[in-house]
Design an enzyme around this catalytic site. Structure first.
Site, PDB file in Angstrom:
ATOM      1  CB  CYS A   2      -0.852   0.020   1.268  1.00  0.00           C
ATOM      2  SG  CYS A   2      -1.841  -1.448   1.491  1.00  0.00           S
ATOM      3  NE  ARG A  27       4.264   1.655  -1.431  1.00  0.00           N
ATOM      4  CZ  ARG A  27       5.335   0.859  -1.268  1.00  0.00           C
ATOM      5  NH1 ARG A  27       6.364   0.987  -2.096  1.00  0.00           N
ATOM      6  NH2 ARG A  27       5.381  -0.052  -0.323  1.00  0.00           N
ATOM      7  CD1 TRP A  80      -1.737  -5.493  -3.234  1.00  0.00           C
ATOM      8  CD2 TRP A  80      -2.531  -4.259  -4.899  1.00  0.00           C
ATOM      9  NE1 TRP A  80      -1.817  -6.295  -4.323  1.00  0.00           N
ATOM     10  CE2 TRP A  80      -2.310  -5.578  -5.373  1.00  0.00           C
ATOM     11  CE3 TRP A  80      -3.034  -3.321  -5.775  1.00  0.00           C
ATOM     12  CZ2 TRP A  80      -2.575  -5.958  -6.691  1.00  0.00           C
ATOM     13  CZ3 TRP A  80      -3.298  -3.710  -7.092  1.00  0.00           C
ATOM     14  CH2 TRP A  80      -3.071  -5.006  -7.522  1.00  0.00           C
ATOM     15  CG  ASN A 106       2.867  -0.911   2.862  1.00  0.00           C
ATOM     16  OD1 ASN A 106       2.242  -1.876   2.441  1.00  0.00           O
ATOM     17  ND2 ASN A 106       4.092  -0.623   2.448  1.00  0.00           N
ATOM     18  N   GLY A 107       1.573  -3.217   5.149  1.00  0.00           N
ATOM     19  CA  GLY A 107       2.232  -4.428   5.626  1.00  0.00           C
ATOM     20  C   GLY A 107       1.201  -5.480   5.988  1.00  0.00           C
ATOM     21  CD  GLU A 492       6.567 -16.722 -17.852  1.00  0.00           C
ATOM     22  OE1 GLU A 492       5.598 -17.197 -18.477  1.00  0.00           O
ATOM     23  OE2 GLU A 492       6.637 -15.523 -17.517  1.00  0.00           O
ATOM     24  CE  LYS A 496       7.160 -12.325 -18.867  1.00  0.00           C
ATOM     25  NZ  LYS A 496       6.137 -13.291 -18.823  1.00  0.00           N
ATOM     26  CD  GLU A 499       4.831 -11.023 -22.112  1.00  0.00           C
ATOM     27  OE1 GLU A 499       3.713 -10.511 -22.219  1.00  0.00           O
ATOM     28  OE2 GLU A 499       5.149 -11.752 -21.174  1.00  0.00           O
ATOM     29  CG  HIS A 515       9.678 -36.020 -31.537  1.00  0.00           C
ATOM     30  ND1 HIS A 515       9.527 -37.314 -31.976  1.00  0.00           N
ATOM     31  CD2 HIS A 515      10.208 -36.108 -30.294  1.00  0.00           C
ATOM     32  CE1 HIS A 515       9.909 -38.151 -31.026  1.00  0.00           C
ATOM     33  NE2 HIS A 515      10.325 -37.457 -30.002  1.00  0.00           N
ATOM     34  CE  LYS A 614       0.464  -7.043 -15.042  1.00  0.00           C
ATOM     35  NZ  LYS A 614       1.596  -7.954 -15.291  1.00  0.00           N
TER      36      LYS A 614
HETATM   37  C1  AGP Z   1       2.384 -12.556 -19.292  1.00  0.00           C
HETATM   38  O1  AGP Z   1       3.618 -11.864 -19.234  1.00  0.00           O
HETATM   39  C2  AGP Z   1       1.300 -11.734 -19.957  1.00  0.00           C
HETATM   40  N1  AGP Z   1       1.157 -10.474 -19.366  1.00  0.00           N
HETATM   41  C3  AGP Z   1       0.002 -12.513 -20.093  1.00  0.00           C
HETATM   42  O2  AGP Z   1       0.288 -13.746 -20.721  1.00  0.00           O
HETATM   43  C4  AGP Z   1      -0.761 -12.819 -18.781  1.00  0.00           C
HETATM   44  O3  AGP Z   1      -0.043 -13.762 -18.015  1.00  0.00           O
HETATM   45  C5  AGP Z   1      -2.134 -13.409 -19.162  1.00  0.00           C
HETATM   46  O4  AGP Z   1      -2.843 -12.435 -19.859  1.00  0.00           O
HETATM   47  C6  AGP Z   1      -2.941 -13.868 -17.947  1.00  0.00           C
HETATM   48  O5  AGP Z   1      -3.203 -12.761 -17.120  1.00  0.00           O
HETATM   49  P1  AGP Z   1      -3.762 -13.026 -15.641  1.00  0.00           P
HETATM   50  O6  AGP Z   1      -2.713 -13.795 -14.914  1.00  0.00           O
HETATM   51  O7  AGP Z   1      -3.980 -11.651 -15.081  1.00  0.00           O
HETATM   52  O8  AGP Z   1      -5.037 -13.812 -15.758  1.00  0.00           O
END
Ligand code: AGP
Length: 619
Positions: A2, A27, A80, A106-107, A492, A496, A499, A515, A614
């Site tokens: 927070c 935050r 938060w 905050n905590g 993953e 990264k 994207e 394969h 996001k």
């Molecule tokens: C991952 O780096 C991306 N931002 C995206 O794949 C994300 O993980 C996906 O949209 C799922 O989002 P969520 O975890 O908020 O459900």
């Protein structure tokens, strides 16, 4: 996480507070509030005015637009949520029982439950579900029982508290003093001319003064109008304030001194992993407790199947969970892309446990998949990072990751926080089912508690990772390979890179190379391989040899002290040894840093990559 802010001096406090809260919204931003003391300078009658509401700071500002905002002393908070969903009642500041004291915090107070029960026995009535309200009631309870000043009551109360806090307390009866204290959460005190500022970081302070004191853990600051700052520890030891001069610019401060939120969040992982364990495991007692699923543990014991539903990085965490849960609990696991699951008319049984993983808690496909599973009678468990989010509210129960707001679009600390919670959940269920030996259980608890320090050590290899990033920043393709628990990490790592740097990258099970993908290997193709010590180490070494035989470039993540892969690879990144099931928590960090540096070198918008949001709240 927070944001807290406070002011005492000669200026009107409210404008300073509301602007400070806006600076701290990164935050946390699910609810906000302020408390101000308006003192009649002739009668010395004081009005303590508290205004708080659900929503962002902007909503608070419009909520108070017509209200009395006078006062040269005040505190403010942007939340938060960790305990208690976001709403007006759970928003800070919180009153004591008499309403003479207010607090912002905050905590996480880990032992708030037992303190609350004790205080209820002594007649305290609570309005909110928060741990913070318990703390201010405890402070007032001690102050009234011992008939002492608020500051001393704060000190005694903090000796009873287990957990993390950055708090500021305001007393209606004393409009000339703020009391602040911290442990485990950040707090900085700005020192102006006859005025003081307090905040979670320097962003609300820097435009007023560059002279700051960073409070240390278990220190209490007594900030009185027109007097020198006084500091002492909760053990009553007087400390001399160490005043520093701020060098950072405002823009840099908002990112904690990092160039991007993504880098800041990568570096926050030792703390966010620790916070996601906080209050949930004790290696010396050998216990794991996830309060959020306590009432549904029997569902896990009866389950013939666990189905994970998620998207993106959260889906990769679900893949790690497949290995975890089958390995430890012996319950069959399926992992589903939420977007596919919701439309393929899946078979769902009433004794299925469906676990939805989502950082934002707002992903449309995951939410829809939950509703489908719920309609068929399955038990829905959530693992979310946003308290009170749509997905959290749609589930029967769940465990929050305490990663704090993740601002960078590319998910980093949320991923490792999800895995932390999944490990705890799998350990808890395995313990209840008796599918794990006591020695293995204790060994994994000890190893899990050591992970934050191991991640810290990996972060120290950043310069080498940056060097490797510079070598491969102009690649047009990349392959990521891993086996077992490291296969989801390969996926993953590839996500990264693609994207945020827009380089095409694919993750594969290392054995899958022959394969098809091996046809892609040439001297232009960087192949990132997770080759840490474990059951499939020798097999991964063979896969590396296959790549080398075709002139592929190998960048390997290896266990500290590895020599065999080191001789074969073009570059190696060493990570501390840990139990195989915990390797994802450590091995993903170099891949996060690698993609970050390559993206920066390519001039990409790291925090807001093109085409991405996001949270994907539409289909
Ligand atoms: C991952 O780096 C991306 N931002 C995206 O794949 C994300 O993980 C996906 O949209 C799922 O989002 P969520 O975890 O908020 O459900």
């Amino acid at each position: 996480m927070c944001g807290i802010v406070a002011y005492i001096g000669n200026r009107q406090a409210y404008p300073i507070l509301i602007k400070g809260l806006q600076r701290l919204e990164y935050r946390g931003y699910d609810s906000a509030g302020v408390a101000l003391i308006d003192e009649d300078l002739t009668s010395h009658v004081t009005d303590l005015n508290v205004y708080k509401c659900k929503g962002k700071v902007a909503e608070l500002a419009s909520f108070v637009s017509e209200k009395n905002k006078n006062g040269t002393i005040g505190i403010g908070h942007t939340r938060w949520a960790t305990h208690g969903v976001p709403n007006d009642v759970n928003a800070h500041p919180h009153y004591s029982g008499s309403k003479n004291l207010v607090i912002i915090h905050n905590g996480i107070i880990e032992n708030y439950g037992s303190l609350k029960e004790e205080l209820k026995k002594r007649g305290h009535v609570f309005l909110s579900d928060t741990d913070t309200e318990v703390l201010i009631h405890l402070i007032e309870d001690i102050q009234q029982k011992e008939n002492i000043r608020v500051g001393e009551a704060v000190r005694l109360a903090l000796n009873q508290v287990v957990g993390a806090y950055a708090i500021v307390i305001l007393s209606k009866d004393n409009p000339n003093e703020l009391i602040a204290a911290k442990k485990g959460s950040p707090m900085v005190i700005g020192i102006g001319i006859d005025e003081f500022f307090i905040a979670s970081d320097a962003t609300p302070i820097i435009e007023y003064t560059k002279n700051v004191v960073y409070l240390e853990d278990e220190e209490i600051a007594f900030i009185e109008r027109g007097k020198e700052l006084k500091i002492k520890t909760i053990k009553n030891k007087v400390k001399t304030p160490y005043i520093q001069e701020l060098e950072l610019k405002l823009e840099a401060l908002e990112k904690g001194g990092y160039d991007h939120f993504m880098l800041k969040e990568i570096y926050e992982q030792p703390r966010s992993i620790k916070d996601s364990m906080r209050g949930r495991l004790s290696s010396e007692k050998g216990v794991v407790n996830l309060g959020g699923i306590a009432e549904y543990e029997q569902k896990f014991l009866n389950a013939k199947r666990i189905i994970f539903i998620a998207c993106g990085t959260s889906w990769h965490a679900a893949l790690v969970a497949e290995y975890l849960f089958e390995d430890l609990t012996r319950i069959p696991v399926e992992v589903e892309y939420a977007s596919e699951f919701r439309y393929r008319n899946p078979i769902i049984y009433e004794d299925d446990v469906v676990i939805a993983i989502s950082q934002s808690g707002e992903t449309a496909d995951t939410l829809a998949a939950i509703e489908l599973a719920k309609s068929k009678g399955a038990t829905i468990i959530g693992i979310c990072n946003v308290v009170g989010s749509s997905i959290a509210r749609a589930t029967h129960a769940g465990s929050y990751t305490h990663a704090g707001p993740e601002i960078g679009v590319a998910s980093t600390k949320a991923f490792t926080a999800q895995i932390t919670v999944l490990v705890l959940m799998a350990l808890r269920v395995a313990f209840l089912k008796g599918t794990i030996s006591s020695s293995r259980f204790h060994q994994l608890l000890n190893e899990l508690e050591a992970i934050p320090e191991k991640v810290e050590r990996v972060l120290k290899t950043n310069d080498k990772i940056k060097y490797i990033a510079d070598v491969y920043k102009n690649s047009t393709n990349a392959l990521y390979l891993g086996r077992g628990y490291s296969f989801p990490v390969a996926l993953e790592g590839a996500l990264k890179l693609k994207e945020i740097s827009y380089i095409h990258a694919e993750g594969y099970p290392a054995a899958e190379m022959k394969h098809g993908p091996i046809a892609l290997i040439d001297e232009e193709m960087p192949v990132f391989v997770i080759a840490t010590k474990g059951a499939s180490y020798e097999k991964v070494v063979s896969n590396i040899q296959e790549v080398k035989a075709r002139k592929g470039k190998i960048i390997a993540i290896v266990t500290e002290g590895d020599t065999q892969v080191k001789e074969m690879a073009d570059y190696t990144i060493e990570i501390p040894e840990t139990d195989e099931i915990l390797v994802p928590l450590v091995s993903v960090v170099p891949l996060q840093l690698l993609s970050y540096h390559i993206a920066v070198m390519r001039g990409c918008n790291v925090d807001q990559p093109r085409n991405l949001a996001k949270s994907v709240t539409v289909e």
